[in-house]
Design an enzyme around this catalytic site. Structure first.
Site, PDB file in Angstrom:
ATOM      1  N   HIS A 144       1.475  10.193 -10.213  1.00  0.00           N
ATOM      2  CA  HIS A 144       0.550   9.331  -9.467  1.00  0.00           C
ATOM      3  C   HIS A 144       1.096   8.960  -8.087  1.00  0.00           C
ATOM      4  O   HIS A 144       0.665   7.971  -7.500  1.00  0.00           O
ATOM      5  CB  HIS A 144       0.218   8.057 -10.259  1.00  0.00           C
ATOM      6  CG  HIS A 144      -0.274   8.316 -11.642  1.00  0.00           C
ATOM      7  ND1 HIS A 144      -1.480   8.938 -11.919  1.00  0.00           N
ATOM      8  CD2 HIS A 144       0.296   8.076 -12.854  1.00  0.00           C
ATOM      9  CE1 HIS A 144      -1.637   9.042 -13.220  1.00  0.00           C
ATOM     10  NE2 HIS A 144      -0.582   8.541 -13.817  1.00  0.00           N
ATOM     11  N   ARG A 166      -1.506  -2.069   5.484  1.00  0.00           N
ATOM     12  CA  ARG A 166      -0.305  -1.705   6.219  1.00  0.00           C
ATOM     13  C   ARG A 166      -0.483  -0.297   6.756  1.00  0.00           C
ATOM     14  O   ARG A 166      -1.487   0.365   6.493  1.00  0.00           O
ATOM     15  CB  ARG A 166       0.904  -1.726   5.291  1.00  0.00           C
ATOM     16  CG  ARG A 166       0.695  -0.869   4.036  1.00  0.00           C
ATOM     17  CD  ARG A 166       1.925  -0.728   3.190  1.00  0.00           C
ATOM     18  NE  ARG A 166       1.656  -0.169   1.878  1.00  0.00           N
ATOM     19  CZ  ARG A 166       1.482   1.121   1.622  1.00  0.00           C
ATOM     20  NH1 ARG A 166       1.520   2.006   2.611  1.00  0.00           N
ATOM     21  NH2 ARG A 166       1.256   1.549   0.395  1.00  0.00           N
ATOM     22  N   GLU A 191      -8.558   0.922  -3.627  1.00  0.00           N
ATOM     23  CA  GLU A 191      -7.785  -0.193  -3.111  1.00  0.00           C
ATOM     24  C   GLU A 191      -7.717  -0.081  -1.603  1.00  0.00           C
ATOM     25  O   GLU A 191      -8.090   0.949  -1.011  1.00  0.00           O
ATOM     26  CB  GLU A 191      -6.367  -0.183  -3.691  1.00  0.00           C
ATOM     27  CG  GLU A 191      -5.558   1.055  -3.329  1.00  0.00           C
ATOM     28  CD  GLU A 191      -4.174   1.055  -3.948  1.00  0.00           C
ATOM     29  OE1 GLU A 191      -3.547  -0.008  -3.965  1.00  0.00           O
ATOM     30  OE2 GLU A 191      -3.730   2.118  -4.395  1.00  0.00           O
ATOM     31  N   LYS A 199      -5.815  -5.690  -7.142  1.00  0.00           N
ATOM     32  CA  LYS A 199      -6.835  -4.637  -7.200  1.00  0.00           C
ATOM     33  C   LYS A 199      -8.104  -5.135  -7.877  1.00  0.00           C
ATOM     34  O   LYS A 199      -9.218  -4.748  -7.499  1.00  0.00           O
ATOM     35  CB  LYS A 199      -6.287  -3.415  -7.934  1.00  0.00           C
ATOM     36  CG  LYS A 199      -5.210  -2.648  -7.166  1.00  0.00           C
ATOM     37  CD  LYS A 199      -4.800  -1.402  -7.945  1.00  0.00           C
ATOM     38  CE  LYS A 199      -3.793  -0.565  -7.172  1.00  0.00           C
ATOM     39  NZ  LYS A 199      -2.516  -1.249  -6.995  1.00  0.00           N
ATOM     40  N   GLU A 219      -8.768   3.371   0.317  1.00  0.00           N
ATOM     41  CA  GLU A 219      -8.566   4.517  -0.570  1.00  0.00           C
ATOM     42  C   GLU A 219      -9.738   4.629  -1.543  1.00  0.00           C
ATOM     43  O   GLU A 219     -10.207   3.630  -2.102  1.00  0.00           O
ATOM     44  CB  GLU A 219      -7.255   4.371  -1.331  1.00  0.00           C
ATOM     45  CG  GLU A 219      -6.047   4.254  -0.405  1.00  0.00           C
ATOM     46  CD  GLU A 219      -4.735   4.557  -1.115  1.00  0.00           C
ATOM     47  OE1 GLU A 219      -4.761   4.785  -2.334  1.00  0.00           O
ATOM     48  OE2 GLU A 219      -3.699   4.566  -0.428  1.00  0.00           O
ATOM     49  N   ASN A 270      -4.850  -0.505   1.387  1.00  0.00           N
ATOM     50  CA  ASN A 270      -3.452  -0.713   1.762  1.00  0.00           C
ATOM     51  C   ASN A 270      -3.422  -1.427   3.097  1.00  0.00           C
ATOM     52  O   ASN A 270      -3.814  -0.865   4.125  1.00  0.00           O
ATOM     53  CB  ASN A 270      -2.705   0.624   1.847  1.00  0.00           C
ATOM     54  CG  ASN A 270      -2.624   1.314   0.500  1.00  0.00           C
ATOM     55  OD1 ASN A 270      -3.059   2.437   0.330  1.00  0.00           O
ATOM     56  ND2 ASN A 270      -2.062   0.641  -0.483  1.00  0.00           N
ATOM     57  N   GLU A 319      -9.809   1.276 -16.426  1.00  0.00           N
ATOM     58  CA  GLU A 319     -10.984   1.864 -15.799  1.00  0.00           C
ATOM     59  C   GLU A 319     -11.108   3.327 -16.230  1.00  0.00           C
ATOM     60  O   GLU A 319     -10.148   3.911 -16.754  1.00  0.00           O
ATOM     61  CB  GLU A 319     -10.904   1.768 -14.274  1.00  0.00           C
ATOM     62  CG  GLU A 319      -9.816   2.605 -13.647  1.00  0.00           C
ATOM     63  CD  GLU A 319      -9.753   2.442 -12.129  1.00  0.00           C
ATOM     64  OE1 GLU A 319     -10.332   1.467 -11.618  1.00  0.00           O
ATOM     65  OE2 GLU A 319      -9.120   3.278 -11.473  1.00  0.00           O
TER      66      GLU A 319
END
Length: 637
Positions: A226, A283, A279, A116, A266, A281, A191
């Site tokens: 989360h 996939r 990030e 990330k 995202e 993904n 962050e």
């Protein structure tokens, strides 16, 4: 052309990909661990290869075994699904090195997004907005709240919220340990945390000819620990300009790394309308069905077409209507989302007419402690958001799920909550509305349910019994049940010439009774109660309500005494860390050990201030529910 495909995954994921393969005429190969030997995805595949062992590290996370399985079964392609090794560039390279087609982006693209921290630097260089990292050594009160995140993974693992600077060091340490255990890397970063931010993602699909589709955005803000629970598309409350900016940023992210295949960018959407890259993904996503529902495309079929070199059309399909997905988990939301394992006696969910169910289980399936506790995804499509939410909540309310506790009731309440219906969703939704979403058991319904259970039991022993029974004992019949809260209910009734006479239910009439169905009339309204018995458990289902009672023997048995201060295992799992040793003085709430079950970590904490006198757990030990783990002698003793 792909002729035979191995899915390097399990459960719902494998079944979903197999469904498309059957439509396309592609042969399917399953892999399975020992606990999955009789799983539905194994039975549905054309052929299957055993991966000896139970734990993911010995089976589904072994790239060498998966490649060998594909070659042994004669597959010419491998689809990684989502989870496990789906975002491992070395696995992708191993598949390609074996001469097999990899269904996914290039190993280089996967590696570029694998960290990330590195991904954010790359995205910033491409002009995609990102949240600036915070140096732990320089963090101040003005920076709070902060979020610690694992650099190498997701799913809520290695993630901690920091509300006080005094806790920062401890939270960093715990996140690093969890990240190392889950992803093999203890790297974390810090962050700003936006408590009321929204989780918005854009579905991407890119071919090998330079075309990139942005197939609309999804709102995935309703989360617990989360991890996503409810997802929908389009995201409520976004204007056309913001939608266009999100699509443009996502497309720029894909082009920056030469992306091909399906992927998801995202973003975190702040209350002021600014958004930041989180990030990518690399996939297919768990929530891809909502995008399929509004666009009419099959994303798995398009993944296969891209892998075969076919070009996408220049224009992406336009979305129509609204789709919402709910993830049905075997877990207890009221007990800290504690996962459930065991036998699923009945699993019946409505489907069809705008409803879709993607599931990895069927009646009789065993839900193992080794894997994620998700049972199914239920997806509803309708022309409007309100209609989709009503259709989905209605389908979930009519579900019949026996054997394991689930989050079904919470999902129904969330979908019907006024704030959700108004589109007021963010990542704090479940916590903010917990009082509405996790109400206590409707105790008023329990006595009537116990009466129905007793009447069904009598019908099973005597045969089907219509109203107006004859030749039955005149003395009251007595049955005892225990509720999920531990309360005992005693039912006393008898059949007279005038019909049912039940203590505590003077106005109830019996209209019909059978072992699996009782019809009662109360205040002029008839109610049908479905009854199913599994061992000592009695499941009672009515439209919109499901209750479970435990049938007790006629004469109570002695109850074993539990040691004061004893800590019992709340679930089956593996001890992964210890936080104290025998002889330590501990305080109430202090973590004594950590259990890992179903891809989650659970703390077992001291119930009181006192002395840790016994510790019967060791790192790596498997424990069963109810096993004695530790004993804390209270300080006052």
């Amino acid at each position: 052309m792909i002729s035979s495909l191995l899915v390097a995954n399990r459960g719902e994921i494998a079944r979903r990909i197999f469904r498309t393969c059957r439509d396309l005429g592609i042969a399917t190969v399953a892999v399975y661990s020992d606990p999955d030997a009789d799983a539905p995805h194994v039975r549905e595949a054309d052929s299957a290869v055993r991966l000896p062992g139970a734990a993911p590290g010995d089976t589904y996370l072994r790239a060498d075994l998966l490649v060998a399985a594909a070659l042994a079964a004669g597959a010419d392609a491998v689809h990684p699904g989502y989870g496990f090794l789906s975002e491992d560039p070395e696995f992708a390279r191993a598949v390609q090195a074996a001469g097999l087609t990899w269904i996914g982006p290039s190993p280089e693209a996967i590696a570029a997004m694998g960290s990330k921290t590195a991904a954010k630097r790359l995205m910033a260089a491409a002009g995609v907005p990102v949240l600036a990292p915070v140096d732990p050594a320089a963090a101040t009160e003005a920076d709070l709240p902060l979020l610690v995140k694992a650099a190498a993974g997701g799913g809520g693992r290695g993630m901690r919220i920091v509300s006080e600077l005094a806790n920062l060091t401890d939270q960093l340490t715990m996140a690093q340990a969890e990240a190392a255990a889950a992803f093999g890397s203890g790297e974390v970063f810090l962050e700003p945390y936006l408590p009321t931010g929204r989780h918005i993602e854009v579905q991407l699909l890119a071919d090998t000819h330079g075309t990139v589709w942005a197939l609309g955005e999804r709102d995935c803000s309703l989360q617990r620990r989360h991890q996503k629970v409810i997802e929908e598309t389009p995201a409520p409350g976004l204007d056309a300009e913001l939608r266009a900016e999100l699509a443009e940023a996502a497309t720029a992210a894909a082009r920056a790394i030469g992306y091909t295949g399906a992927g998801t960018a995202e973003f975190l959407l702040a209350p002021d309308g600014r958004f930041f890259f989180l990030e990518m993904n690399t996939r297919l996503q768990v929530e891809h069905p909502v995008t399929e529902a509004v666009t009419g495309v099959d994303l798995v079929a398009l993944q296969l077409a891209v892998a075969e070199g076919e070009p996408l059309s220049e224009q992406a399909p336009e979305p129509h209507g609204h789709a919402i997905e709910a993830r049905l988990y075997a877990e207890d939301p009221a007990a800290g989302w504690q996962p459930q394992s065991g036998t699923l006696h009945r699993f019946d969910l409505p489907a069809g007419d705008g409803l879709r169910v993607d599931s990895g289980v069927v009646d009789g399936s065993t839900v193992s402690i080794h894997y994620d506790p998700m049972l199914a995804k239920v997806i509803a499509w309708a022309p409007t958001r309100a209609a989709a939410a009503r259709k989905l909540s209605g389908a979930l309310a009519r579900a019949r799920i026996h054997g394991l506790g689930t989050n079904r009731d919470l999902l129904v309440r969330a979908l019907r909550h006024p704030a959700f219906m108004a589109g007021r969703v963010d990542t704090a939704f479940l916590a903010e509305h917990a009082a509405d979403l996790l109400p206590a058991t409707d105790k008023g319904a329990l006595p009537l349910a116990a009466l129905a259970a007793a009447l069904a039991d009598a019908a099973g022993r005597r045969g089907a019994l219509p109203s107006g029974w004859r030749n039955l004992p005149s003395q009251p019949q007595v049955k005892r049940y225990r509720t999920g809260d531990g309360e005992e209910l005693t039912v006393r009734y008898r059949m007279a010439r005038a019909g049912l006479q039940a203590e505590d239910h003077p106005g109830v009439r019996l209209l019909a009774a059978a072992p699996d169905r009782v019809v009662l009339e109360l205040d002029g309204v008839s109610r049908t109660i479905e009854v199913a018995v599994h061992g000592t458990e009695v499941h009672l289902d009515t439209p919109g309500r499901s209750l479970v009672l435990t049938a007790l023997p006629r004469f109570p048995e002695p109850v074993d005494q539990q040691l004061p201060g004893a800590l019992l295992a709340p679930m089956p799992g593996t001890v992964i860390r210890l936080g104290a040793t025998v002889g330590d003085q501990v305080t109430a709430g202090q973590p004594l050990l950590w259990l890992e079950a179903m891809k989650m970590e659970h703390q077992v904490v001291a119930p009181v201030d006192g002395l840790l006198t016994e510790l019967r757990a060791a790192r790596g030990q498997q424990v069963e529910p109810g096993a004695l783990l530790a004993v804390v002698a209270p300080a006052e003793s």
